[in-house]
Design a protein around this motif. Structure first.
Motif, PDB file in Angstrom:
ATOM      1  N   ALA A  84     -16.477  10.808  -8.139  1.00  0.00           N
ATOM      2  CA  ALA A  84     -15.982  10.016  -9.005  1.00  0.00           C
ATOM      3  C   ALA A  84     -14.747   9.501  -8.690  1.00  0.00           C
ATOM      4  CB  ALA A  84     -16.041   9.723 -10.377  1.00  0.00           C
ATOM      5  N   VAL A  85     -13.505  10.344  -8.779  1.00  0.00           N
ATOM      6  CA  VAL A  85     -12.261  10.221  -7.851  1.00  0.00           C
ATOM      7  C   VAL A  85     -11.953  11.587  -7.675  1.00  0.00           C
ATOM      8  CG1 VAL A  85      -9.828   9.773  -9.249  1.00  0.00           C
ATOM      9  CG2 VAL A  85     -11.924   8.962 -10.382  1.00  0.00           C
ATOM     10  N   LYS A  86     -11.381  11.387  -5.976  1.00  0.00           N
ATOM     11  CA  LYS A  86     -11.559  11.525  -4.490  1.00  0.00           C
ATOM     12  C   LYS A  86      -9.191  11.863  -4.718  1.00  0.00           C
ATOM     13  CE  LYS A  86     -15.511  10.900  -3.489  1.00  0.00           C
ATOM     14  NZ  LYS A  86     -16.629   9.658  -2.286  1.00  0.00           N
ATOM     15  N   GLY A  87      -9.210  12.292  -4.807  1.00  0.00           N
ATOM     16  CA  GLY A  87      -7.635  12.928  -4.932  1.00  0.00           C
ATOM     17  C   GLY A  87      -6.928  11.355  -4.673  1.00  0.00           C
ATOM     18  N   VAL A  88      -6.656  11.153  -5.628  1.00  0.00           N
ATOM     19  CA  VAL A  88      -6.069   9.675  -6.369  1.00  0.00           C
ATOM     20  C   VAL A  88      -4.186  10.647  -6.785  1.00  0.00           C
ATOM     21  CG1 VAL A  88      -5.412   7.721  -7.536  1.00  0.00           C
ATOM     22  CG2 VAL A  88      -7.883   8.578  -6.882  1.00  0.00           C
ATOM     23  N   SER A  89      -3.548  10.147  -6.191  1.00  0.00           N
ATOM     24  CA  SER A  89      -1.535  10.536  -6.473  1.00  0.00           C
ATOM     25  C   SER A  89      -1.529   9.333  -7.115  1.00  0.00           C
ATOM     26  CB  SER A  89      -0.975  10.977  -5.555  1.00  0.00           C
ATOM     27  OG  SER A  89      -1.935  12.550  -5.220  1.00  0.00           O
ATOM     28  N   PHE A  90      -0.490   8.827  -7.874  1.00  0.00           N
ATOM     29  CA  PHE A  90       0.701   7.717  -8.042  1.00  0.00           C
ATOM     30  C   PHE A  90       1.497   8.662  -9.230  1.00  0.00           C
ATOM     31  CE2 PHE A  90      -2.836   6.627 -10.785  1.00  0.00           C
ATOM     32  CZ  PHE A  90      -2.701   6.249 -12.337  1.00  0.00           C
ATOM     33  N   THR A  91       2.180   7.592  -9.525  1.00  0.00           N
ATOM     34  CA  THR A  91       3.053   7.687 -10.785  1.00  0.00           C
ATOM     35  C   THR A  91       3.213   6.448 -11.432  1.00  0.00           C
ATOM     36  OG1 THR A  91       4.826   9.595  -9.576  1.00  0.00           O
ATOM     37  CG2 THR A  91       5.994   8.063 -11.620  1.00  0.00           C
ATOM     38  N   ALA A  92       3.315   6.117 -12.642  1.00  0.00           N
ATOM     39  CA  ALA A  92       3.604   5.202 -13.487  1.00  0.00           C
ATOM     40  C   ALA A  92       4.831   5.270 -13.857  1.00  0.00           C
ATOM     41  CB  ALA A  92       2.604   4.154 -14.813  1.00  0.00           C
ATOM     42  N   TYR A  93       5.663   4.126 -14.412  1.00  0.00           N
ATOM     43  CA  TYR A  93       6.938   4.281 -15.135  1.00  0.00           C
ATOM     44  C   TYR A  93       7.100   3.545 -16.152  1.00  0.00           C
ATOM     45  CZ  TYR A  93       8.227   6.183 -10.431  1.00  0.00           C
ATOM     46  OH  TYR A  93       8.311   6.666  -9.506  1.00  0.00           O
ATOM     47  N   LYS A  94       7.777   3.603 -17.546  1.00  0.00           N
ATOM     48  CA  LYS A  94       8.045   3.454 -18.392  1.00  0.00           C
ATOM     49  C   LYS A  94       7.956   1.161 -18.008  1.00  0.00           C
ATOM     50  CE  LYS A  94      11.647   3.506 -22.066  1.00  0.00           C
ATOM     51  NZ  LYS A  94      12.624   4.142 -22.803  1.00  0.00           N
ATOM     52  N   GLY A  95       7.895   0.634 -18.657  1.00  0.00           N
ATOM     53  CA  GLY A  95       8.170  -1.294 -18.900  1.00  0.00           C
ATOM     54  C   GLY A  95       6.900  -1.454 -17.701  1.00  0.00           C
ATOM     55  N   GLU A  96       6.012  -0.801 -16.806  1.00  0.00           N
ATOM     56  CA  GLU A  96       5.268  -1.643 -15.619  1.00  0.00           C
ATOM     57  C   GLU A  96       3.699  -1.813 -16.762  1.00  0.00           C
ATOM     58  OE1 GLU A  96       5.683   0.140 -11.779  1.00  0.00           O
ATOM     59  OE2 GLU A  96       5.099   1.881 -13.084  1.00  0.00           O
ATOM     60  N   ALA A  97       3.256  -2.901 -16.379  1.00  0.00           N
ATOM     61  CA  ALA A  97       1.962  -3.113 -16.652  1.00  0.00           C
ATOM     62  C   ALA A  97       1.339  -3.086 -15.145  1.00  0.00           C
ATOM     63  CB  ALA A  97       1.664  -4.950 -17.113  1.00  0.00           C
ATOM     64  N   ILE A  98       0.046  -2.034 -15.517  1.00  0.00           N
ATOM     65  CA  ILE A  98      -0.648  -1.963 -14.124  1.00  0.00           C
ATOM     66  C   ILE A  98      -1.913  -2.300 -14.089  1.00  0.00           C
ATOM     67  CG2 ILE A  98      -1.338   0.351 -12.406  1.00  0.00           C
ATOM     68  CD1 ILE A  98       1.772   1.072 -13.483  1.00  0.00           C
ATOM     69  N   GLY A  99      -2.328  -3.117 -12.645  1.00  0.00           N
ATOM     70  CA  GLY A  99      -4.173  -3.719 -13.216  1.00  0.00           C
ATOM     71  C   GLY A  99      -4.896  -2.085 -11.640  1.00  0.00           C
TER      72      GLY A  99
END
Length: 266
Positions: A60-75
Motif C-alpha cells: 500500500a505504501v512504497k518507500g515514502v519519506s518526508f518530515t512534518a514540522y510544528k505548526g504545519e497543516a499538511i494535506g
C-alpha cells in the motif's frame, strides 16, 4: 528560519504491506476451491512465499519519506487506493511499517469518519466517552461540553444530542466526532475525510479551528478528496499515487499538478 523549525513527524523510507483475503472467485466458489485443490504447484509456490491460498499481499505504501514540522497543516491527496489513509494509520501507530521507520514527537491522534463512538448511546454520553478517550478529564469535558455541542451543530434543528447516535445522519456523526477531537490541543492531529460531510458553515468553523490547533503548537494532517478544502486549509500538500510520493510542496502547486494528472487520465 528553517533551523528553528521543530520536527514532529519523520517518515523514513516507509513501506507498508498487508494481507487480505480474496481473489478470483468468492468464498463459496466451487470452481475456485477445486482449482486450489488441484493446483499443487500453485499451492507450493504460495506456501514458499508465505501466503496461503486465497490470500494476497497489498503493497500500500512504497518507500515514502518526508518530515512534518510544528505548526504545519499538511494535506494528503491522491486517487482512491493511493495509500493516504494507510499512511495516516502508520503515523498514528495503528499499522506497523513493513520497512523503514516512523518517528513522532508527542502522541498522534487519528480522527476518521468511522471513529468509534457508541451508536446506541446518546450524543451526550458519546461526548463524555469520546472526550475521555481523547485524554480529557471529566472536569475538562464538563467545561467544554456546551462548546462541543455548539461547534458540531447537532442541535441546530432540534435536541439531537439527547438521542442515540444511530438516529444521526453520517454527516451529523462526523461533525460530532470532529467537535470532540477539536476540543483539545494535539501534538499531531490526523484527519481522514472528517470534514467532507459538513455544510459550508461547519467547514469554515473547522478550518478556523485547525488554524487554532496549529497555533497551539500542533501539526495537522488532512486527507480529503476536496482539493479546495486542501488549498483553503493547508499550506503544504503531499501527493500519493499508487503508494508512492509523487510530489511534496506548497498546497496550491501540488493540487494543480494533481488536477493536471487526473485530467490527463480521462
Amino acid at each position: 528560519m528553517i533551523e528553528d523549525r521543530i520536527p514532529t513527524v519523520v517518515v523514513d523510507d516507509v513501506h507498508i504491506k498487508y494481507r487480505v483475503n480474496g481473489g478470483r472467485g468468492g468464498r463459496g466458489s466451487a470452481t475456485a476451491a477445486l482449482s486450489r485443490m488441484l493446483s499443487l504447484k500453485s499451492r507450493k509456490a504460495r506456501k514458499a512465499g508465505g501466503l496461503t491460498p486465497g490470500v494476497r499481499e497489498v503493497h500500500a505504501v512504497k518507500g515514502v519519506s518526508f518530515t512534518a514540522y510544528k505548526g504545519e497543516a499538511i494535506g494528503l491527496i491522491g486517487s482512491n487506493g493511493s495509500g493516504k489513509s494507510t499512511l495516516l494509520k502508520a503515523i498514528a501507530g495503528l499499522l506497523p511499517a513493513s520497512e523503514g521507520r516512523v518517528y513522532t514527537q508527542g502522541q498522534p491522534s487519528l480522527l476518521g469518519v468511522n471513529a468509534a463512538l457508541m451508536s446506541d448511546l446518546t450524543g451526550e454520553r458519546n461526548v463524555i466517552l469520546g472526550g475521555l478517550a481523547m485524554g480529557m478529564s471529566r472536569e475538562q469535558i464538563h467545561e467544554r461540553y456546551d462548546s462541543i455541542v455548539e461547534f458540531s451543530g447537532i442541535n441546530d434543528k432540534g435536541d439531537f444530542i439527547s438521542l442515540p447516535m444511530r438516529t444521526y445522519s453520517s454527516g451529523m456523526g462526523a461533525r460530532l466526532r470532529f467537535a470532540i477531537a477539536a476540543a483539545k490541543s494535539h501534538d499531531v492531529l490526523l484527519i481522514d475525510e472528517a470534514l467532507a460531510t459538513g455544510d459550508a458553515k461547519f467547514r469554515r468553523r473547522s478550518q478556523a479551528r485547525i488554524t487554532e490547533l496549529r497555533k497551539e503548537a500542533g501539526t495537522v494532517f488532512l486527507v480529503s478528496h476536496s482539493n479546495s478544502t486542501i488549498t483553503e486549509t493547508c499550506e503544504r500538500a503531499l501527493w500519493l499515487e499508487a503508494g508512492t510520493l509523487r510530489m511534496d510542496g506548497p498546497a496550491k502547486e501540488v493540487v494543480a499538478a494533481y488536477e493536471a494528472f487526473t485530467k490527463g487520465k480521462k
